[in-house]
Design a protein around this motif. Structure first.
Motif, PDB file in Angstrom:
ATOM      1  N   GLY A  85       0.881  -1.145  -0.023  1.00  0.00           N
ATOM      2  CA  GLY A  85      -0.082   0.020  -0.188  1.00  0.00           C
ATOM      3  C   GLY A  85       0.749   1.129  -0.156  1.00  0.00           C
ATOM      4  N   PRO A  86       0.062   2.580  -0.240  1.00  0.00           N
ATOM      5  CA  PRO A  86       0.970   3.531  -0.242  1.00  0.00           C
ATOM      6  C   PRO A  86       1.194   4.119   0.953  1.00  0.00           C
ATOM      7  CG  PRO A  86      -1.315   3.863  -0.552  1.00  0.00           C
ATOM      8  CD  PRO A  86      -1.078   2.535  -0.612  1.00  0.00           C
ATOM      9  N   ILE A  87       2.218   5.025   1.509  1.00  0.00           N
ATOM     10  CA  ILE A  87       2.535   5.475   2.762  1.00  0.00           C
ATOM     11  C   ILE A  87       1.513   6.467   3.152  1.00  0.00           C
ATOM     12  CG2 ILE A  87       3.966   7.217   3.747  1.00  0.00           C
ATOM     13  CD1 ILE A  87       6.226   6.354   2.161  1.00  0.00           C
ATOM     14  N   ALA A  88       1.019   6.187   4.331  1.00  0.00           N
ATOM     15  CA  ALA A  88      -0.214   6.790   4.799  1.00  0.00           C
ATOM     16  C   ALA A  88       0.099   7.894   5.401  1.00  0.00           C
ATOM     17  CB  ALA A  88      -0.977   5.777   5.741  1.00  0.00           C
ATOM     18  N   CYS A  89       1.479   8.006   6.302  1.00  0.00           N
ATOM     19  CA  CYS A  89       1.884   9.330   6.707  1.00  0.00           C
ATOM     20  C   CYS A  89       3.326   9.294   6.940  1.00  0.00           C
ATOM     21  CB  CYS A  89       0.885   9.266   8.314  1.00  0.00           C
ATOM     22  SG  CYS A  89       1.328  10.705   9.002  1.00  0.00           S
ATOM     23  N   VAL A  90       3.882  10.382   6.906  1.00  0.00           N
ATOM     24  CA  VAL A  90       5.295  10.718   7.167  1.00  0.00           C
ATOM     25  C   VAL A  90       5.442  11.219   8.460  1.00  0.00           C
ATOM     26  CG1 VAL A  90       7.253  12.000   6.481  1.00  0.00           C
ATOM     27  CG2 VAL A  90       5.741  10.914   4.763  1.00  0.00           C
ATOM     28  N   LEU A  91       6.196  10.881   9.403  1.00  0.00           N
ATOM     29  CA  LEU A  91       6.301  11.313  10.705  1.00  0.00           C
ATOM     30  C   LEU A  91       7.768  11.681  10.984  1.00  0.00           C
ATOM     31  CD1 LEU A  91       4.677   8.270  11.883  1.00  0.00           C
ATOM     32  CD2 LEU A  91       3.860  10.418  12.731  1.00  0.00           C
ATOM     33  N   VAL A  92       8.040  13.157  11.220  1.00  0.00           N
ATOM     34  CA  VAL A  92       9.323  13.578  11.594  1.00  0.00           C
ATOM     35  C   VAL A  92       9.419  14.020  12.949  1.00  0.00           C
ATOM     36  CG1 VAL A  92      10.969  15.315  10.570  1.00  0.00           C
ATOM     37  CG2 VAL A  92       9.406  14.255   9.088  1.00  0.00           C
ATOM     38  N   ASP A  93      10.595  13.510  13.558  1.00  0.00           N
ATOM     39  CA  ASP A  93      10.999  13.979  14.870  1.00  0.00           C
ATOM     40  C   ASP A  93      11.947  14.769  15.017  1.00  0.00           C
ATOM     41  OD1 ASP A  93      10.596  13.820  17.562  1.00  0.00           O
ATOM     42  OD2 ASP A  93      12.245  12.225  18.211  1.00  0.00           O
ATOM     43  N   GLU A  94      12.359  15.828  15.984  1.00  0.00           N
ATOM     44  CA  GLU A  94      13.375  16.785  16.253  1.00  0.00           C
ATOM     45  C   GLU A  94      13.292  17.860  14.927  1.00  0.00           C
ATOM     46  OE1 GLU A  94      14.981  16.825  18.682  1.00  0.00           O
ATOM     47  OE2 GLU A  94      14.822  14.873  20.044  1.00  0.00           O
ATOM     48  N   ALA A  95      11.907  18.073  14.716  1.00  0.00           N
ATOM     49  CA  ALA A  95      11.877  18.894  13.365  1.00  0.00           C
ATOM     50  C   ALA A  95      12.256  20.319  13.463  1.00  0.00           C
ATOM     51  CB  ALA A  95      10.406  19.171  13.053  1.00  0.00           C
ATOM     52  N   GLN A  96      12.886  20.781  14.566  1.00  0.00           N
ATOM     53  CA  GLN A  96      13.164  21.936  14.928  1.00  0.00           C
ATOM     54  C   GLN A  96      14.767  22.087  14.258  1.00  0.00           C
ATOM     55  OE1 GLN A  96      12.963  20.086  17.458  1.00  0.00           O
ATOM     56  NE2 GLN A  96      14.999  19.750  18.559  1.00  0.00           N
ATOM     57  N   PHE A  97      15.262  21.078  14.085  1.00  0.00           N
ATOM     58  CA  PHE A  97      16.635  20.947  13.312  1.00  0.00           C
ATOM     59  C   PHE A  97      16.403  21.001  11.687  1.00  0.00           C
ATOM     60  CE2 PHE A  97      17.986  19.010  17.518  1.00  0.00           C
ATOM     61  CZ  PHE A  97      18.445  19.917  18.022  1.00  0.00           C
ATOM     62  N   LEU A  98      15.327  21.013  11.105  1.00  0.00           N
ATOM     63  CA  LEU A  98      15.231  20.864   9.800  1.00  0.00           C
ATOM     64  C   LEU A  98      15.578  22.372   9.253  1.00  0.00           C
ATOM     65  CD1 LEU A  98      11.812  19.271   9.306  1.00  0.00           C
ATOM     66  CD2 LEU A  98      13.820  18.158   9.095  1.00  0.00           C
ATOM     67  N   GLU A  99      15.947  22.164   7.885  1.00  0.00           N
ATOM     68  CA  GLU A  99      16.147  23.480   7.533  1.00  0.00           C
ATOM     69  C   GLU A  99      15.116  23.893   6.545  1.00  0.00           C
ATOM     70  OE1 GLU A  99      20.193  23.263   5.272  1.00  0.00           O
ATOM     71  OE2 GLU A  99      21.008  22.479   6.815  1.00  0.00           O
ATOM     72  N   ARG A 100      15.076  25.147   6.031  1.00  0.00           N
ATOM     73  CA  ARG A 100      13.926  25.650   5.302  1.00  0.00           C
ATOM     74  C   ARG A 100      13.631  24.612   4.185  1.00  0.00           C
ATOM     75  NH1 ARG A 100      11.198  30.669   4.443  1.00  0.00           N
ATOM     76  NH2 ARG A 100      10.318  30.779   2.400  1.00  0.00           N
ATOM     77  N   HIS A 101      14.617  24.274   3.419  1.00  0.00           N
ATOM     78  CA  HIS A 101      14.281  23.326   2.211  1.00  0.00           C
ATOM     79  C   HIS A 101      13.630  22.088   2.537  1.00  0.00           C
ATOM     80  CE1 HIS A 101      17.421  20.312   2.111  1.00  0.00           C
ATOM     81  NE2 HIS A 101      18.206  21.049   2.781  1.00  0.00           N
TER      82      HIS A 101
END
Length: 199
Positions: A85-101
């Motif tokens: 099946g397709p991916i139902a959800c993307v879960l991202v932890d520690e999102a404060q460290f993401l960059e704008r892109h």
């Protein structure tokens, strides 16, 4: 309709427990997820989501160069080509460290692939400046939710993170210093400025 979510809270607010619970709930219903975390947080090894109460899971680490949209699009297509099946959800932890892109790529996953993305992280650093990832999630997220916790000193609502070194508050230094309860206390505004005062 898919949305980009930003769930934020002070240190020790249970953000990691929440993401692990959500991952479990999706999988218990037989739905596929993609579990990611910032490669910056290496307390328990790069690519490990670990809560203070002992729960942990492996996740795909996001480094500065990673194109999150391209990664999700690729694995989603591969899964479906295998008959999964397709991916139902993307879960991202520690999102404060993401960059704008990275944040823009998460928005693109929602808008172009129709997959919801749930991000979890801190809003402000120990000097009460927004992290890069948090700032952009506050701009681009469809839904923003605070995960509440209480002040380390008085039990009121905690909105800030007080950095501690050798038992003393620290108000200067690099924005990123990876640590847990030994390095940070969730605090209310009063105790951020007056941690020595009992109230």
């Amino acid at each position: 309709m898919a949305q980009l979510f930003f769930l934020y809270g002070a240190m020790s607010s249970g953000k990691t427990i929440e993401i692990l619970k959500d991952a479990h709930n999706y999988e218990a219903q037989g739905r596929k997820i993609a579990l990611l975390t910032s490669g910056v947080d290496n307390r328990n090894g790069v690519g490990t989501i670990a809560s203070r109460i002992g729960m942990e899971r492996k996740a795909v680490p996001i480094d500065a160069e990673m194109d999150v949209f391209a990664y999700i699009k690729k694995i989603n297509a591969e899964d479906q080509a295998r008959g999964d099946g397709p991916i139902a959800c993307v879960l991202v932890d520690e999102a404060q460290f993401l960059e704008r892109h990275h944040v823009m790529e998460c928005a693109k996953i929602v808008d172009e692939l129709g997959i919801p993305v749930m991000t979890f992280g801190l809003k402000n650093d120990f000097q009460n400046n927004l992290f890069e990832g948090s700032k952009n999630l506050l701009i681009f997220a469809d839904k923003i939710t605070e995960i509440k916790t209480i002040c380390h000193y008085c039990g009121r609502k905690a909105t800030m993170n007080l950095r501690i070194h050798n038992g003393l508050p620290v108000y200067e230094g690099d924005q990123v210093k990876i640590g847990g309860d030994e390095s940070y206390h969730p605090v209310c505004r009063f105790h951020y400025f007056h941690p020595e005062q009992i109230r």
